[in-house]
Design a protein around this motif. Structure first.
Motif, PDB file in Angstrom:
ATOM      1  N   PHE A   9       0.831  -1.203   0.000  1.00 44.74           N
ATOM      2  CA  PHE A   9       0.000   0.000   0.000  1.00 44.74           C
ATOM      3  C   PHE A   9       0.868   1.257   0.000  1.00 44.74           C
ATOM      4  O   PHE A   9       0.572   2.233  -0.704  1.00 44.74           O
ATOM      5  CB  PHE A   9      -0.933  -0.011   1.209  1.00 44.74           C
ATOM      6  N   GLY A  10       1.940   1.241   0.774  1.00 48.57           N
ATOM      7  CA  GLY A  10       2.851   2.386   0.775  1.00 48.57           C
ATOM      8  C   GLY A  10       3.499   2.598  -0.580  1.00 48.57           C
ATOM      9  O   GLY A  10       3.629   3.734  -1.049  1.00 48.57           O
ATOM     10  N   PHE A  11       3.908   1.504  -1.235  1.00 52.59           N
ATOM     11  CA  PHE A  11       4.504   1.595  -2.573  1.00 52.59           C
ATOM     12  C   PHE A  11       3.498   2.142  -3.576  1.00 52.59           C
ATOM     13  O   PHE A  11       3.833   2.948  -4.444  1.00 52.59           O
ATOM     14  CB  PHE A  11       4.988   0.204  -2.996  1.00 52.59           C
ATOM     15  N   TYR A  12       2.248   1.704  -3.429  1.00 51.61           N
ATOM     16  CA  TYR A  12       1.158   2.181  -4.295  1.00 51.61           C
ATOM     17  C   TYR A  12       0.974   3.689  -4.139  1.00 51.61           C
ATOM     18  O   TYR A  12       0.879   4.423  -5.137  1.00 51.61           O
ATOM     19  CB  TYR A  12      -0.114   1.420  -3.934  1.00 51.61           C
ATOM     20  N   LEU A  13       0.949   4.175  -2.897  1.00 46.73           N
ATOM     21  CA  LEU A  13       0.795   5.613  -2.665  1.00 46.73           C
ATOM     22  C   LEU A  13       2.005   6.388  -3.169  1.00 46.73           C
ATOM     23  O   LEU A  13       1.868   7.479  -3.728  1.00 46.73           O
ATOM     24  CB  LEU A  13       0.580   5.881  -1.175  1.00 46.73           C
TER      25      LEU A  13
END
Length: 634
Positions: free
Chosen positions: A285-289
């Motif tokens: 999720f952090g990589f996506y953001l």
């Protein structure tokens, strides 16, 4: 003699376009495949930027509508209550996020990006992080922003403005009375065309995966003719469920399917690397953001590559083609919700579940492929994407049982998608009617099966993907126009938000308390006062050289006056049912109270519906003229 309830121009116009493509596929399968592939190449080269920009624009628009003043508007009258409790509504949004796509691509897409990333070397830890980031991007809020635009437009104009539940209603602020003419017909035809190919693509993925699973378990040949046979079997099941009228049974089967899918996911979560998966979910999720804006506008303009057409552009086209289907579903269940509540939940609930699903299946597959499977999963995916899930389950305990369960899940998703898709297309082709003859829904069900089968024979999944990408192009333009119409109408509603609800005469209020009206009494008032009042205003407008219309439907009638403002003026009288007010705390809860009927008036100048139960013809004429004057700004 067959009874009909359709818009003939839309019904037969869409049928003609789809039929011509099917005839081409039958007459010259090789030629049709080349035509679709050539058309796909032209669309990507010419309009690839348009897809990327449009989807980013839809997401930006939907977020602005959620956080701005428009977020407080209700999808229905201002005093409307939601049709479903919040948790039930969330559960249905949750179900909307499930489908053949997650079953087909849950393992296949992360592994494919892991092996062949668009940038860098495959098979590395960096490629694994990139693979999950790309998968999140394709199944995240961009996809649900597309659905939210269409669903919000359908819900706003149907529930709040009283217009038919069709795509053309969203263009009424732009086209006015021309919405009911050829332009409106063209909008609905393109919506059916795109939906048909979008659903056919999903059906193609479904039967391809079912065939691979049957080959894995029973050694059944894996070829196009077997897949066509599977389409025939599943479409027969969809037809039987539809013709037998077992809607409740199909709904329960769908709910059971959702439960089984969640249980399958929990099984993988438990027997897989559980602790790693929770860590991976947070990091994914952090990589996506972190790469959100970069990926939103990436086109590889400086380094053109086929990867964009095969993945991102195909997905955007697929979501756009599916948007009338999913949009109509979420619109139907969302009456009484605020715009803000609708948008935030539609964006976040299904996407959140999808992120969990993709992490559980995708990260587990990558972890196994890098360790105990020793590359077996990635080799199988490279050979045939449809086998990915079964080679993955082979690495876990109980592979025969879970593979059989997966085939069953895909089959039921297939049945419900075909049945529901036929219903949505029939609703659009029938001008928003929801009680059409069964033969019409059967017609569309069979046509969807024929599209999927013939395109598979013509060129396999490649032809289906190409047809979807091309079909979505005109509908993207329609979605932009729908967005403009939605913003314009919402701003018009906001401009009238300070208007007070006019109270009915005192005698009528007392009568309502002592003896609430029935539906029959409201219908009589519409005939006795409503029809003469609106016809009087229409005749007066025509005497001034302005062509107006009075249209009748099952719930009431609508006066449409020509463009006196930013768009046509609508004054609608409808029968409105609601529970009688509870006078003490001991009375039954709302769902068990006695229902009463009222006559409501809505007009484009006012944010609120007005209770006009008991109004005479002259009082209604005065009300129409008063609000028409306000609409003109006088």
């Amino acid at each position: 003699m067959l009874t009909t309830k359709m818009n003939p121009r839309v019904f037969w116009g869409a049928s003609l376009i789809i039929g011509l493509l099917l005839v081409l596929s039958i007459a010259a399968p090789g030629l049709s495949d080349r035509i679709f592939q050539t058309a796909q190449g032209w669309v990507i080269d010419t309009f690839g930027w348009f897809y990327i920009a449009a989807v980013a624009g839809f997401l930006g628009l939907i977020l602005i509508l959620a956080v701005g003043p428009t977020g407080a508007l209700k999808l229905g009258a201002d005093d409307a209550e939601p049709d479903f409790p919040y948790l039930s509504w969330i559960a249905m949004l949750f179900a909307a996020g499930m489908g053949i796509g997650l079953m087909y691509f849950g393992v296949a897409e992360p592994i494919q990006h892991f092996v062949s990333p668009p940038d860098g070397e495959g098979g590395t830890f960096a490629a694994a992080r990139e693979a999950m980031g790309i998968t999140f991007f394709h199944y995240g809020v961009h996809a649900w922003a597309i659905y939210a635009v269409v669903g919000l437009s359908l819900a706003f104009f149907a529930h709040r403005k009283g217009l038919p539940l069709t795509l053309r209603s969203g263009l009424s602020p732009l086209l006015g009375k021309r919405t009911n003419g050829p332009l409106g017909d063209a909008v609905d035809i393109f919506a059916i065309w795109g939906t048909a190919f979008g659903i056919a693509t999903s059906l193609g993925f479904g039967v391809s995966q079912m065939n691979s699973g049957l080959t894995y378990l029973f050694g059944i040949p894996n070829n196009a003719w077997v897949q066509v046979g599977l389409i025939a079997i599943v479409m027969a099941a969809a037809t039987a469920s539809m013709m037998s009228g077992v809607g409740k049974g199909v709904r329960r089967l769908s709910e059971l399917n959702l439960i089984l899918a969640v249980l399958l996911m929990l099984f993988v979560l438990v027997v897989g690397p559980t602790n790693f998966l929770f860590r991976a979910l947070v990091q994914n999720f952090g990589f996506y953001l972190d790469h959100f804006f970069e990926r939103s506008f990436t086109l590889y303009a400086y380094e053109p590559r086929a990867w964009m057409a095969d993945w991102t552009l195909f997905y955007w086209a697929w979501w756009i083609a599916w948007s009338p289907f999913v949009g109509m579903f979420i619109a139907r269940i969302s009456r009484g919700r605020t715009v803000r509540e609708f948008i935030l939940n539609v964006l976040l609930v299904p996407a959140g579940f999808t992120f969990l699903w993709m992490t559980v299946f995708g990260n587990t597959a990558i972890a196994l492929d890098m360790t105990t499977a020793a590359g077996a999963i990635s080799q199988a995916v490279s050979a045939d994407l449809s086998t990915a899930l079964f080679h993955f389950l082979e690495q876990l305990p109980g592979a025969a049982f879970t593979s059989g369960l997966a085939i069953l899940l895909v089959a039921v998703f297939f049945v419900t998608s075909a049945d529901s898709g036929a219903l949505v297309i029939d609703t659009i082709a029938s001008g928003g009617a929801d009680d059409t003859p069964r033969w019409q829904r059967l017609y569309w069900c069979l046509l969807l099966g024929a599209v999927a089968a013939l395109l598979l024979l013509a060129g396999g999944l490649g032809a289906l993907q190409a047809a979807t990408l091309v079909a979505a192009l005109p509908f993207t333009v329609i979605m932009i126009l729908i967005s403009i119409g939605l913003v314009r109408q919402m701003n018009a509603d906001l401009s009238g938000q300070t208007l007070e609800t006019e109270a009915p005469p005192l005698g009528e209020q007392l009568k309502r308390i002592l003896s609430p009206a029935s539906r029959r009494e409201i219908d009589r008032q519409i005939e006795r006062s409503g029809v003469p009042a609106l016809e009087t205003v229409r005749a007066a407008l025509e005497a001034e050289g302005l062509v107006a219309q009075v249209a009748r439907d099952a719930d009431g009638l609508t006066l449409t006056a020509p463009s006196l403002h930013a768009s046509d003026f609508h004054y609608r009288l409808t029968a409105h049912e609601r529970p009688r007010p509870a006078l003490t705390a001991l009375e039954a809860p709302e769902r068990r109270r006695t229902m009463e009927w009222r006559l409501s008036a809505r007009s484009d100048d006012a944010r609120r519906a007005r209770d006009v139960t008991g109004f005479t013809k002259d009082q209604l004429v005065e009300d129409v003229l008063d609000h028409l004057q306000r609409w003109r700004g006088g």
